[in-house]
Motif scaffolding. Structure first.
Motif, PDB file in Angstrom:
ATOM      1  N   PHE A 189       0.642  -1.100   0.119  1.00  0.00           N
ATOM      2  CA  PHE A 189       0.119   0.103   0.020  1.00  0.00           C
ATOM      3  C   PHE A 189       0.763   1.320   0.207  1.00  0.00           C
ATOM      4  O   PHE A 189       1.837   1.282   0.510  1.00  0.00           O
ATOM      5  CB  PHE A 189      -1.017  -0.137   1.202  1.00  0.00           C
ATOM      6  N   GLU A 190       0.502   2.157  -0.882  1.00  0.00           N
ATOM      7  CA  GLU A 190       1.253   3.312  -0.817  1.00  0.00           C
ATOM      8  C   GLU A 190       0.110   4.570  -0.373  1.00  0.00           C
ATOM      9  O   GLU A 190      -0.821   4.677  -1.579  1.00  0.00           O
ATOM     10  CB  GLU A 190       1.932   3.548  -2.236  1.00  0.00           C
ATOM     11  N   GLY A 191       0.213   5.431   0.374  1.00  0.00           N
ATOM     12  CA  GLY A 191      -0.821   6.442   0.601  1.00  0.00           C
ATOM     13  C   GLY A 191       0.087   8.003   0.924  1.00  0.00           C
ATOM     14  O   GLY A 191       1.293   8.144   0.801  1.00  0.00           O
ATOM     15  N   GLU A 192      -0.710   8.707   1.600  1.00  0.00           N
ATOM     16  CA  GLU A 192      -0.244  10.048   1.760  1.00  0.00           C
ATOM     17  C   GLU A 192      -0.475  10.400   3.412  1.00  0.00           C
ATOM     18  O   GLU A 192       0.230  11.257   3.730  1.00  0.00           O
ATOM     19  CB  GLU A 192      -1.028  11.241   0.974  1.00  0.00           C
ATOM     20  N   GLU A 193      -1.215   9.448   4.051  1.00  0.00           N
ATOM     21  CA  GLU A 193      -1.539   9.850   5.476  1.00  0.00           C
ATOM     22  C   GLU A 193      -1.022   8.673   6.350  1.00  0.00           C
ATOM     23  O   GLU A 193      -1.185   7.472   6.074  1.00  0.00           O
ATOM     24  CB  GLU A 193      -3.063   9.886   5.398  1.00  0.00           C
TER      25      GLU A 193
END
Length: 310
Positions: A219-223
């Motif tokens: 998974f790659e996210g911003e938060e």
């Protein structure tokens, strides 16, 4: 058309009396009459309707008066803004910072600075490190507060404080029973990371890269808080700074045995940009706090409660 003519017309439009308007402007009545006559000649319309005793705006004068009010109002506002910008105890400072720093560190810094200079205003943005640097280059912000992992020409950088990095694993992970964990062990599990462009992703990639490891990113996210939620659901492990865990029964924080698992938070600014006195004051304040930083300083205290996002 001269600026004074607009001021003369505005005063006359307000009182609609030549003598009183002249007194308000500290002019002689003939001088005011000449100024208004010259303005009317330049515009090619009669702004005033005159008789022996009174003067009132013509329909053209009423229309023009609205525009003059706006023009003079904007000029006064512009003067005020310039005076504020030149005042170190006033003006606006524009900063961009990591979302992680928005819960404790940045509010604490702003609060302490505003206690010293309460009339200074701040405009705030939250961005990835890459976006912060873009804003600096476009002169959209005065400063970036970040873990600077990407050097750019013309951008200066000063360290402010350091944060330890930790491993976060699900409660039922085989790693959860350990007191500490190595990067080698973390690389063998599904890994939750931030997107490229965030400094925390760069730091994580570098930590694994120096050992020749490549984690299995699922998974790659911003938060960061989303990452913590995924860890709590048992979907992977992550490397993060000290963050508040709202589900301590589901997420375990472990020390990383490998050395130098830290990130440095610092201040960046555009070198050739001339900063306002207020912005200069804020930079001096931050650098002064850095120089005076101790275990009890207001900069180091927030580190223990920061949620991080890279």
């Amino acid at each position: 058309m001269e600026w004074q003519q607009l001021e003369h017309f505005k005063a006359l439009a307000e009182v609609q009396h030549f003598t009183r308007a002249a007194e308000k402007l500290s002019l002689s009545q003939p001088a005011l009459s000449r100024s208004i006559a010259k303005l009317e000649a330049e515009l090619g319309v009669l702004l005033l309707e005159r008789d022996e005793r009174t003067v009132r705006l013509s329909r053209y004068g009423e229309q023009f008066a609205k525009r003059v009010d706006r023009i003079l109002g904007e000029m006064e506002a512009g003067k005020t803004e310039l005076l504020e910008a030149l005042d170190p105890d006033s003006g606006t400072v524009v900063i961009s910072f990591l979302k992680s720093l928005g819960i404790s560190a940045v509010p604490a810094l702003l609060s302490e600075f505003l206690a010293l200079r309460p009339r200074v205003r701040f405009q705030l943005y939250q961005d990835s490190t890459r976006d912060m640097l873009d804003r600096l280059e476009l002169r959209e912000v005065d400063f970036a507060i970040s873990a600077m992992t990407e050097a750019r020409s013309g951008v200066a950088w000063a360290d402010l404080w350091q944060e330890q990095m930790y491993a976060y694993v699900p409660q039922h992970s085989p790693l959860a029973s350990q007191a500490a964990v190595s990067l080698q062990e973390l690389a063998e599990h599904p890994f939750i990371a931030l997107k490229k462009g965030y400094s925390l992703r760069t730091i994580t990639d570098n930590l694994f890269g120096r050992l020749g490891l490549e984690p299995r990113i699922t998974f790659e996210g911003e938060e960061v808080m989303t990452a913590v939620g995924l860890i709590a659901a048992g979907l992977g492990v992550a490397i993060l700074p000290d963050v508040p865990i709202w589900c301590p029964d589901k997420v375990i924080r472990l020390t990383i045995t490998d050395p130098d698992c830290r990130r440095t938070i610092g201040l960046a600014w555009k070198t050739e940009r001339r900063l306002s006195p207020a912005a200069e004051g804020f930079r001096a304040f931050l650098l002064g706090m850095r120089n005076a930083n101790t275990a009890e300083s207001s900069v180091s205290r927030p580190r223990k409660i920061l949620p991080a996002d890279g």
